[in-house]
Design a protein around this motif. Structure first.
Motif, short mmCIF file in Angstrom:
data_model
loop_
_atom_site.label_atom_id
_atom_site.label_comp_id
_atom_site.label_asym_id
_atom_site.label_seq_id
_atom_site.Cartn_x
_atom_site.Cartn_y
_atom_site.Cartn_z
N LYS A 1 -2.04 0.56 7.89
CA LYS A 1 -1.78 1.89 7.33
C LYS A 1 -0.96 2.75 8.28
O LYS A 1 -0.12 3.56 7.84
CB LYS A 1 -3.11 2.58 6.99
N GLU B 1 -3.27 -2.24 -0.18
CA GLU B 1 -2.27 -1.73 0.76
C GLU B 1 -1.09 -2.70 0.89
O GLU B 1 0.06 -2.27 1.01
CB GLU B 1 -2.90 -1.47 2.13
N LYS C 1 1.22 -2.12 -1.91
CA LYS C 1 2.06 -0.93 -1.72
C LYS C 1 3.26 -1.24 -0.83
O LYS C 1 4.37 -0.77 -1.08
CB LYS C 1 1.22 0.20 -1.11
N GLU D 1 5.81 -3.24 -2.72
CA GLU D 1 6.57 -2.35 -3.62
C GLU D 1 7.70 -1.67 -2.86
O GLU D 1 8.82 -1.56 -3.38
CB GLU D 1 5.64 -1.29 -4.22
N LYS D 2 7.40 -1.19 -1.67
CA LYS D 2 8.43 -0.52 -0.86
C LYS D 2 9.59 -1.47 -0.55
O LYS D 2 10.74 -1.06 -0.42
CB LYS D 2 7.83 0.00 0.45
N ALA E 1 3.86 -7.97 -5.30
CA ALA E 1 2.94 -6.82 -5.33
C ALA E 1 1.95 -6.97 -6.48
O ALA E 1 0.73 -6.77 -6.30
CB ALA E 1 3.72 -5.53 -5.46
N TYR F 1 -2.23 -7.05 -6.52
CA TYR F 1 -3.06 -6.16 -7.33
C TYR F 1 -3.96 -6.97 -8.27
O TYR F 1 -5.11 -6.60 -8.52
CB TYR F 1 -2.18 -5.20 -8.13
N ARG G 1 -0.52 0.94 -10.37
CA ARG G 1 0.55 0.36 -9.56
C ARG G 1 1.19 -0.85 -10.28
O ARG G 1 2.40 -1.05 -10.21
CB ARG G 1 0.03 -0.08 -8.20
N CYS H 1 5.11 -1.41 -11.28
CA CYS H 1 5.85 -2.62 -10.91
C CYS H 1 6.52 -3.25 -12.13
O CYS H 1 7.70 -3.63 -12.08
CB CYS H 1 4.92 -3.64 -10.25
#
Length: 470
Positions: free
Chosen positions: A212, A243, A246, A249-250, A257, A261, A277, A281
């Motif tokens: 994080k 996390e 995420k 995704e970036k 991703a 999930y 999320r 996507c």
């Protein structure tokens, strides 16, 4: 201590006590039994039953210090601080070296916002304490008091002492990182976690927190590695998969991703965050039908999650299906009528549908709820102009000018409005202000007040303001 299925004696004591209450009979319990019963009720939030147990316990064991300490806990819960302090003074005379007395004293002081005094009392308890386990709890309490005082460095030092005494105290670990985060010290947090992981290489919580920190610093490659190590340490750690998703995704790795999930959905009940999320996507991948399915699942799973309603409303808005967008934003407002984002979307959608009165109401509520963005003021003012409500539009823009005192869009609109209301002096004043800020924006008057341009009023006053400025 909580009653567990495996502890027959404790379960028996609890059953016996509750049976006694039902039959109004009086049975004897030793003081330890009462302590366990009271602790159980307090842990489970059953305050009324805890009070009954304390009352009966003190009737049978009036000199028990521990039972009286429980009574102090009740006094604190009920904000009876005078009674709590009187009893604490009495107990101090009886057992001046009992650390629990100082802990409860600190509890009372903390509830009264006397955090410095609470720390002093806890430090005395620390001097008296004889076990590392108690020391760890005391350092944690001291850390919390420093948090109340916004002394984050001292709070962090206290929580670090907890962690040294018990390296598995993840509550202390989270609090340490919270302190670093609050002070925007991501690099220091990374250094701390790296050293901690040197000694505890399979701590999934530390890897998760490290990821994080890297994510906050946009070091996505390092963040991904940290989350992978968290998953290696515990392959059922849902937070690490979320996390990691995420981060992917970036990096625009949407399929990967989605897979992460999906794992969280298999490990536990679906979370609205994961569903949302996944919807984003699929939308990025151009799979709009699937995206819509997941947005819909999100609001079914958690109707109070505003991001779900916002996602589904914006989805239809992007497709210019404003009727559907309006349907969903109305549903959202029915659930939470104080959500400022909902009202702004409501205003925008009604504006697109040319439902001007409804749109104006939406922007008005947005402003009332504290959204003072310039476009909110301008949208409401423009709609009021369309509705012929020149005075209301003028008042809206004058309010906007208090927040944006040198904004050309506000000034040109005010100039046009004053000319429309035959207040030429004020019109020229605002037109002069507007042209000083940005002459290129004069088209605002032409677009919103075409009658002014057609009658030459705009040109005449532009020339007049230009001569005045020269």
């Amino acid at each position: 201590m909580e009653f567990s299925q495996g502890d027959d004696n404790q379960n028996y004591s609890l059953s016996k006590f509750e049976s006694m209450l039902k039959t109004n009979s009086v049975l004897f319990f030793d003081s330890n039994e009462f302590e366990n019963i009271i602790h159980h009720y307090l842990e489970n939030g059953k305050i009324a039953l805890a009070k009954k147990a304390i009352k009966l316990g003190l009737e049978q064991h009036p000199s028990s210090v521990n039972l009286q300490l429980f009574l102090i806990e009740i006094y604190v819960i009920e904000n009876k601080f005078d009674e709590a302090n009187q009893l604490l003074d009495k107990l101090y005379d009886m057992e001046p070296s009992n650390e629990e007395i100082y802990i409860q004293k600190a509890n009372v002081l903390s509830k009264q916002d006397e955090h410095k005094k609470a720390i002093t009392s806890l430090e005395i308890a620390l001097d008296i304490s004889k076990t590392p386990e108690n020391d760890s709890d005391l350092y944690s309490l001291i850390g919390m008091e420093y948090l109340f005082l916004d002394q984050f460095d001292k709070a962090r030092e206290s929580f670090e002492k907890c962690l040294k005494l018990d390296h598995t105290d993840y509550s202390a670990l989270y609090n340490i990182i919270y302190c670093f985060d609050f002070m925007d010290k991501n690099k220091d947090a990374i250094d701390f976690l790296s050293h901690y992981l040197d000694d505890n290489p399979y701590c999934e919580v530390a890897w998760h927190q490290l990821g994080k920190q890297y994510f906050a610093m946009k070091s996505y490659k390092k963040a991904l590695a940290a989350f992978d190590f968290a998953i290696i340490s515990d392959d059922s750690f849902i937070g690490a998969y979320l996390e990691k998703g995420k981060v992917l995704e970036k990096q625009k790795r949407y399929l990967e991703a989605i897979e992460n999930y999906k794992i969280t959905l298999a490990l536990d009940e679906p979370t609205s965050f994961a569903l949302l999320r996944m919807g984003y996507c699929f939308e990025k991948l151009g799979e709009n039908d699937t995206a819509l399915q997941f947005f819909t699942k999100t609001v079914h799973e958690d109707p109070l999650l505003d991001k779900g309603w916002i996602a589904i409303t914006k989805f239809y808005s992007k497709k210019k299906n404003y009727q559907k967008a309006l349907y969903f934003i109305n549903k959202a407002i029915n659930i939470d009528s104080e959500n400022v984002v909902y009202w702004k979307l409501y205003g925008h959608i009604n504006h697109q549908l040319s439902f001007y009165e409804e749109a104006e109401h939406g922007y008005k509520r947005t402003l009332e709820l504290g959204n003072y963005e310039i476009d909110t003021w301008l949208c409401r003012a423009d709609i009021l102009i369309k509705l012929g409500e020149f005075e209301a539009s003028t008042q809206t823009l004058l309010q906007a000018a208090e927040f944006y005192p040198e904004n050309e869009e506000v000034e040109y609109r005010l100039a046009g409005l004053y000319f429309m209301q035959n207040e030429s002096t004020k019109g020229r004043y605002h037109l002069k202000n507007a042209t000083k800020i940005n002459r290129d924006y004069y088209f605002i008057i032409e677009e919103l007040f075409p009658s002014l341009a057609n009658h030459g009023i705009l040109t005449q006053n532009l020339i007049a303001t230009k001569k005045a400025s020269n």
